[in-house]
Design a protein around this motif. Structure first.
Motif, PDB file in Angstrom:
ATOM      1  N   GLY A  18      -7.598  -1.828  -6.084  1.00  0.00           N
ATOM      2  CA  GLY A  18      -7.867  -1.374  -7.513  1.00  0.00           C
ATOM      3  C   GLY A  18      -8.754  -0.181  -7.531  1.00  0.00           C
ATOM      4  O   GLY A  18      -9.159   0.585  -6.564  1.00  0.00           O
ATOM      5  N   PHE A  19      -8.825   0.035  -8.730  1.00  0.00           N
ATOM      6  CA  PHE A  19      -9.721   1.246  -9.589  1.00  0.00           C
ATOM      7  C   PHE A  19     -11.161   0.582  -9.938  1.00  0.00           C
ATOM      8  O   PHE A  19     -10.991   0.197 -10.998  1.00  0.00           O
ATOM      9  CB  PHE A  19      -8.932   2.021 -10.444  1.00  0.00           C
ATOM     10  CG  PHE A  19      -9.466   3.387 -10.600  1.00  0.00           C
ATOM     11  CD1 PHE A  19      -9.492   4.328  -9.678  1.00  0.00           C
ATOM     12  CD2 PHE A  19     -10.132   3.516 -12.147  1.00  0.00           C
ATOM     13  CE1 PHE A  19     -10.169   5.546  -9.896  1.00  0.00           C
ATOM     14  CE2 PHE A  19     -10.708   4.840 -12.260  1.00  0.00           C
ATOM     15  CZ  PHE A  19     -10.569   5.948 -11.138  1.00  0.00           C
ATOM     16  N   GLY A  40      -0.496   5.384 -10.273  1.00  0.00           N
ATOM     17  CA  GLY A  40       0.015   4.250  -9.782  1.00  0.00           C
ATOM     18  C   GLY A  40      -0.911   3.140  -9.666  1.00  0.00           C
ATOM     19  O   GLY A  40      -0.583   2.048  -9.245  1.00  0.00           O
ATOM     20  N   TYR A  41      -2.080   3.238  -9.867  1.00  0.00           N
ATOM     21  CA  TYR A  41      -3.290   2.145  -9.853  1.00  0.00           C
ATOM     22  C   TYR A  41      -2.633   1.158 -10.870  1.00  0.00           C
ATOM     23  O   TYR A  41      -2.210   1.529 -11.889  1.00  0.00           O
ATOM     24  CB  TYR A  41      -4.521   2.606 -10.063  1.00  0.00           C
ATOM     25  CG  TYR A  41      -5.158   3.344  -9.058  1.00  0.00           C
ATOM     26  CD1 TYR A  41      -5.891   2.450  -8.064  1.00  0.00           C
ATOM     27  CD2 TYR A  41      -4.970   4.420  -8.833  1.00  0.00           C
ATOM     28  CE1 TYR A  41      -6.592   3.203  -6.900  1.00  0.00           C
ATOM     29  CE2 TYR A  41      -5.657   5.346  -7.880  1.00  0.00           C
ATOM     30  CZ  TYR A  41      -6.386   4.705  -7.020  1.00  0.00           C
ATOM     31  OH  TYR A  41      -7.078   5.104  -5.953  1.00  0.00           O
ATOM     32  N   ARG A  42      -2.720  -0.164 -10.637  1.00  0.00           N
ATOM     33  CA  ARG A  42      -2.070  -1.178 -11.342  1.00  0.00           C
ATOM     34  C   ARG A  42      -3.442  -2.442 -11.592  1.00  0.00           C
ATOM     35  O   ARG A  42      -3.209  -3.318 -12.094  1.00  0.00           O
ATOM     36  CB  ARG A  42      -1.077  -1.787 -11.069  1.00  0.00           C
ATOM     37  CG  ARG A  42       0.258  -0.918 -11.193  1.00  0.00           C
ATOM     38  CD  ARG A  42       0.377  -0.441 -12.770  1.00  0.00           C
ATOM     39  NE  ARG A  42       1.464   0.369 -13.011  1.00  0.00           N
ATOM     40  CZ  ARG A  42       1.353   1.815 -13.000  1.00  0.00           C
ATOM     41  NH1 ARG A  42       0.089   2.295 -12.922  1.00  0.00           N
ATOM     42  NH2 ARG A  42       2.347   2.724 -13.313  1.00  0.00           N
ATOM     43  N   SER A  43      -4.620  -1.924 -10.832  1.00  0.00           N
ATOM     44  CA  SER A  43      -5.845  -2.774 -11.038  1.00  0.00           C
ATOM     45  C   SER A  43      -6.792  -2.182 -11.458  1.00  0.00           C
ATOM     46  O   SER A  43      -7.408  -1.058 -10.850  1.00  0.00           O
ATOM     47  CB  SER A  43      -6.028  -3.845  -9.738  1.00  0.00           C
ATOM     48  OG  SER A  43      -7.036  -4.547  -9.742  1.00  0.00           O
ATOM     49  N   ALA A 227      -9.981  -3.836  -2.032  1.00  0.00           N
ATOM     50  CA  ALA A 227     -10.789  -2.736  -2.308  1.00  0.00           C
ATOM     51  C   ALA A 227     -10.788  -2.039  -3.677  1.00  0.00           C
ATOM     52  O   ALA A 227      -9.646  -1.926  -4.221  1.00  0.00           O
ATOM     53  CB  ALA A 227     -10.806  -1.640  -1.175  1.00  0.00           C
ATOM     54  N   ILE A 228     -11.877  -1.809  -4.242  1.00  0.00           N
ATOM     55  CA  ILE A 228     -11.675  -1.224  -5.655  1.00  0.00           C
ATOM     56  C   ILE A 228     -12.539   0.136  -5.678  1.00  0.00           C
ATOM     57  O   ILE A 228     -13.701   0.163  -5.885  1.00  0.00           O
ATOM     58  CB  ILE A 228     -12.349  -1.840  -6.619  1.00  0.00           C
ATOM     59  CG1 ILE A 228     -13.663  -2.615  -6.387  1.00  0.00           C
ATOM     60  CG2 ILE A 228     -11.543  -3.099  -6.852  1.00  0.00           C
ATOM     61  CD1 ILE A 228     -14.492  -3.540  -7.420  1.00  0.00           C
ATOM     62  N   PRO A 229     -12.133   1.279  -4.823  1.00  0.00           N
ATOM     63  CA  PRO A 229     -12.987   2.572  -4.802  1.00  0.00           C
ATOM     64  C   PRO A 229     -12.963   3.432  -6.151  1.00  0.00           C
ATOM     65  O   PRO A 229     -12.110   3.052  -6.993  1.00  0.00           O
ATOM     66  CB  PRO A 229     -12.015   3.157  -3.797  1.00  0.00           C
ATOM     67  CG  PRO A 229     -10.677   2.877  -3.898  1.00  0.00           C
ATOM     68  CD  PRO A 229     -10.907   1.274  -4.186  1.00  0.00           C
ATOM     69  N   LYS A 230     -13.925   4.183  -6.211  1.00  0.00           N
ATOM     70  CA  LYS A 230     -14.128   4.700  -7.817  1.00  0.00           C
ATOM     71  C   LYS A 230     -14.123   6.333  -7.230  1.00  0.00           C
ATOM     72  O   LYS A 230     -14.818   6.498  -6.410  1.00  0.00           O
ATOM     73  CB  LYS A 230     -15.293   4.253  -8.423  1.00  0.00           C
ATOM     74  CG  LYS A 230     -15.670   5.196  -9.730  1.00  0.00           C
ATOM     75  CD  LYS A 230     -16.587   5.962  -9.669  1.00  0.00           C
ATOM     76  CE  LYS A 230     -16.848   6.601 -11.093  1.00  0.00           C
ATOM     77  NZ  LYS A 230     -18.020   7.370 -11.178  1.00  0.00           N
TER      78      LYS A 230
END
Length: 275
Positions: A18-19, A40-43, A227-230
């Protein structure tokens, strides 16, 4: 590129990558989240405390993507614990986001000193029943906190989002999650950037011809962790998604496992934060 997904204990599915949007301002959010969606992120993982839900909502609206193609998570903050207050907090978040539901609603911290997280969790159960949250979960809960809400309500969180990276691997908590059917989600999956310079990570990156961030995100991927890298940099936003066309081998995984440090926590302690 098709993202890997995990199935939650309620039958819903969550993208494994995710983002994250912590420290992204409301004004910055439309452009940067728009870039993430275009990549392309969808979260998208936000929170009331981040102060950018309205900007996230604008990015989603401007993307032109169908609502059911974007997984949106937000969180109730520490000052809104309690049954009625949590219900109101969720309505306010939905209003800012411009949505009629979120895909995942989370308790941001347990704040055990307030002794209200069980009532807060009961409110999340109501929000799921009403359709305002498709799935519900928690963040930063210890095994003790998880056992208490499960025992008190008979309802198991679908997700526990916690600090997790190669220097703080949360093995005991992850083992409990697996036993209880809870998906582990990592915030600070790259150790706030502090793990990228580790010689072991850099050596594995050189071996595979990849960036250190890609190695760490692939490690999360192979361990079944969300995982949700920023990032606010478009090139890195794209790069962080490019982890599906290689694999870490047993030696890589063993070397990363050895980086775990009981004192490796970078963020607050859930037992005391918010007191």
């Amino acid at each position: 590129m098709t993202d890997a997904v995990l199935t939650l204990n309620d039958g819903k599915r969550i993208p494994q990558l995710g983002f994250g949007v912590w420290r992204l301002s409301d004004d910055e959010a439309p452009a940067i989240v728009g870039a993430a969606l275009a990549a392309g992120y969808r979260s998208i993982d936000t929170a009331a405390m981040y102060g950018n839900e309205a900007g996230i909502g604008r990015a989603i609206a401007a993307s032109g993507l169908p609502r059911d193609e974007i997984f949106v998570a937000t969180k109730v903050w520490n000052d809104r614990h309690g049954y009625d207050e949590t219900l109101r907090a969720c309505e306010e978040s939905l209003s800012r986001l411009g949505l009629d539901h979120v895909d995942l609603y989370l308790v941001h911290w347990p704040v055990p000193q307030r002794n209200a997280y069980v009532d807060t969790w009961r409110a999340l159960m109501r929000l799921r029943e009403d359709g305002r949250a498709r799935s519900i979960g928690v963040c930063n809960f210890t095994i003790e906190h998880l056992k208490r809400v499960i025992d008190a309500t008979g309802s198991t969180p679908s997700v526990n989002q916690v600090e997790l990276h190669p220097r703080f691997q949360q093995n005991a908590l992850r083992a409990f999650h697996q036993e209880a059917g809870i998906v582990t989600e990592a915030w600070a999956p790259l150790g706030r950037g502090g793990v990228l310079d580790d010689p072991v990570i850099q050596a594995i990156a050189w071996k595979h011809g990849r960036s250190p961030a890609q190695i760490i995100l692939r490690w999360h991927r192979q361990n079944g962790i969300v995982a949700i890298p920023k990032s606010a940099t478009p090139a890195r936003i794209r790069e962080n998604r490019e982890i599906e066309d290689f694999s870490l081998d047993a030696d890589d995984l063993a070397r990363i496992k050895a980086l775990d440090d009981p004192a490796g926590r970078m963020g607050p302690d859930p037992e005391t934060f918010g007191a």
